[in-house]
Enzyme design. Structure first.
Site, short mmCIF file in Angstrom:
data_model
loop_
_atom_site.label_atom_id
_atom_site.label_comp_id
_atom_site.label_asym_id
_atom_site.label_seq_id
_atom_site.Cartn_x
_atom_site.Cartn_y
_atom_site.Cartn_z
N LYS A 173 71.35 -33.02 -54.81
CA LYS A 173 71.31 -32.85 -56.35
C LYS A 173 69.67 -32.80 -56.76
O LYS A 173 69.33 -32.20 -57.50
CB LYS A 173 72.06 -33.60 -57.16
CG LYS A 173 71.95 -33.65 -58.58
CD LYS A 173 72.50 -32.42 -59.24
CE LYS A 173 71.93 -32.34 -60.59
NZ LYS A 173 72.86 -32.59 -61.71
N LYS A 241 63.79 -37.73 -65.70
CA LYS A 241 64.68 -38.85 -64.88
C LYS A 241 64.72 -38.50 -63.29
O LYS A 241 64.53 -39.06 -62.57
CB LYS A 241 65.85 -39.10 -65.65
CG LYS A 241 66.86 -40.34 -65.05
CD LYS A 241 68.07 -39.59 -64.31
CE LYS A 241 68.82 -38.79 -65.06
NZ LYS A 241 69.96 -38.22 -64.50
P1 NA7 Z 1 74.16 -36.83 -72.31
O1 NA7 Z 1 74.69 -35.72 -73.07
O2 NA7 Z 1 72.48 -37.42 -72.41
O3 NA7 Z 1 75.19 -38.10 -72.26
C1 NA7 Z 1 74.63 -39.30 -71.50
C2 NA7 Z 1 76.00 -40.37 -71.45
O4 NA7 Z 1 75.47 -41.62 -70.77
C3 NA7 Z 1 76.47 -40.80 -72.80
O5 NA7 Z 1 77.84 -40.79 -73.05
C4 NA7 Z 1 75.75 -42.02 -73.06
O6 NA7 Z 1 76.28 -42.86 -73.97
C5 NA7 Z 1 75.64 -42.65 -71.67
N1 NA7 Z 1 74.87 -43.95 -71.58
C6 NA7 Z 1 73.63 -43.80 -71.85
N2 NA7 Z 1 73.02 -44.88 -71.89
C7 NA7 Z 1 73.81 -45.84 -71.13
C8 NA7 Z 1 74.10 -47.09 -71.23
N3 NA7 Z 1 72.79 -47.99 -71.22
N4 NA7 Z 1 75.30 -47.60 -70.88
C9 NA7 Z 1 76.50 -46.98 -70.89
N5 NA7 Z 1 76.49 -45.43 -71.09
C10 NA7 Z 1 75.32 -45.18 -71.58
O7 NA7 Z 1 73.93 -36.44 -70.66
P2 NA7 Z 1 74.53 -35.25 -69.88
O8 NA7 Z 1 76.20 -35.38 -70.26
O9 NA7 Z 1 73.96 -34.07 -69.98
O10 NA7 Z 1 74.28 -35.92 -68.45
C11 NA7 Z 1 75.18 -36.88 -67.84
C12 NA7 Z 1 74.81 -37.27 -66.28
O11 NA7 Z 1 75.28 -35.98 -65.47
C13 NA7 Z 1 73.34 -37.31 -66.15
O12 NA7 Z 1 73.11 -38.24 -65.12
C14 NA7 Z 1 72.76 -35.94 -65.96
O13 NA7 Z 1 71.46 -36.15 -65.12
C15 NA7 Z 1 73.78 -35.42 -65.01
P3 NA7 Z 1 76.22 -42.70 -75.64
O14 NA7 Z 1 77.17 -41.61 -76.04
O15 NA7 Z 1 74.66 -42.23 -75.76
O16 NA7 Z 1 76.75 -44.09 -76.19
#
Ligand code: NA7
Length: 299
Positions: A173, A241
């Site tokens: 990936k 990232k």
């Molecule tokens: P998004 O739409 O930016 O969603 C990110 C998700 O990660 C979202 O549910 C966030 O929760 C969650 N998040 C971010 N930081 C945290 C922490 N510290 N703890 C728990 N949860 C967190 O990303 P995508 O859906 O486009 O992509 C997700 C992954 O797939 C990523 O690795 C991509 O590179 C591929 P929130 O709703 O902000 O509370």
């Protein structure tokens, strides 16, 4: 253990759509998201909302994660009230996030000590693929774990490529996202250059798509870039990232990645310009500002 009840943690652009597809395909689904309101939007579809990751792991056959980055996954899996605290032997852990290979191995060690199979399964296909259930899934893990995960994969994607042992999916990936960033950059530069030189950039797209370098990606992104439609399918923050992870990963193997390093800094520029949450296509707007020219007209 047959997988009937699936937990899903991380309901962003990708995860919210994948969780809904699991429900549509007949799984019982329990979700958790850091921002609870996003999880509650799914409750109307008969999806259960948990208060903590630990609560999810205590009630399901398999749990899936799709969170932003390394700190997020570490927190959800290994933190206080994390998945590990209540995970039990016989469960399956599928991580769909894109994180470091090192973290995947760390999770493999921690969860397998409790008898939980771990699979890394990052995806490609962005928001539209997640919505339609047509993601391409690249996986790492044992053959036995792959076989168990198959029904979950079939609910969210249309093609699974088993890349090797745990971490191999993530390794592929990261390399793949380096390619996408470079392709999109060269494509954007071509659009901007032809346009500023007074040639209709649609001719540039036409020629590329008639050549051996054609890609369905350029049809999709070409239309969006010409229309300046930067609604987020995959964010600049997340691509930055991934490029950071890729450059660090390559360094451990002493593999030079000058293209990925340049892309990483290009995405850093876009973030500095306040565009981190926008789609990766918006990188072109940074170049447009620098050039004082907007594709198809003045900036
Ligand atoms: P998004 O739409 O930016 O969603 C990110 C998700 O990660 C979202 O549910 C966030 O929760 C969650 N998040 C971010 N930081 C945290 C922490 N510290 N703890 C728990 N949860 C967190 O990303 P995508 O859906 O486009 O992509 C997700 C992954 O797939 C990523 O690795 C991509 O590179 C591929 P929130 O709703 O902000 O509370």
């Amino acid at each position: 253990m047959t997988i009937r009840h699936v937990g899903f943690l991380g309901l962003g652009l990708m995860g919210s759509r994948m969780a809904q597809n699991l429900k549509k395909k007949g799984f019982e689904v329990t979700v958790w998201n850091r921002t609870k309101a996003r999880a509650q939007e799914l409750a109307a579809q008969g999806i259960t909302v948990a208060d903590t990751p630990a609560q999810v792991a205590s009630s399901v056959d398999a749990f899936c994660t799709c969170v932003a980055d390394v700190p997020a996954l570490r927190e959800v899996a290994l933190g206080k009230d994390g998945l590990l605290s209540t995970a039990k032997a016989g469960q399956l852990f599928i991580d769909f996030s894109t994180v470091s290979v090192a973290l995947v191995h760390e999770l493999g060690k921690a969860f397998s000590a409790k008898g939980v199979d771990v699979v890394d399964a990052p995806v490609t296909g962005s928001k539209n693929g997640a919505e339609k259930g047509t993601l391409v899934i690249m996986t790492g893990g044992s053959e036995a774990a792959m076989a168990r995960a198959q029904p979950v994969f079939a609910a969210v994607g249309e093609k699974v490529i088993h890349c090797g042992t745990l971490g191999a999916g993530t390794q592929v990936k990261l390399a793949g996202n380096g390619l996408i960033a470079s392709m999109l950059q060269a494509f954007s530069e071509g659009l901007l250059l032809t346009s500023k030189a007074g040639v209709d950039p649609k001719r540039f797209i036409e020629v590329v798509q008639a050549s051996g370098f054609r890609s369905p990606y350029f049809d999709f992104k070409g239309k969006a870039l010409l229309e300046h439609d930067f609604s987020t399918h995959f964010s600049i923050d997340l691509m930055h990232k991934d490029l950071t992870l890729l450059v660090e990963n390559a360094a451990t193997y002493r593999v030079p990645t000058p293209a990925a390093a340049a892309m990483k800094e290009t995405y850093a520029l876009a973030r500095a310009a306040g565009k981190g949450e926008q789609d990766i296509g918006a990188v072109i707007s940074v170049h447009e500002q620098l050039c004082g020219h907007r594709i198809g007209g003045k900036a």
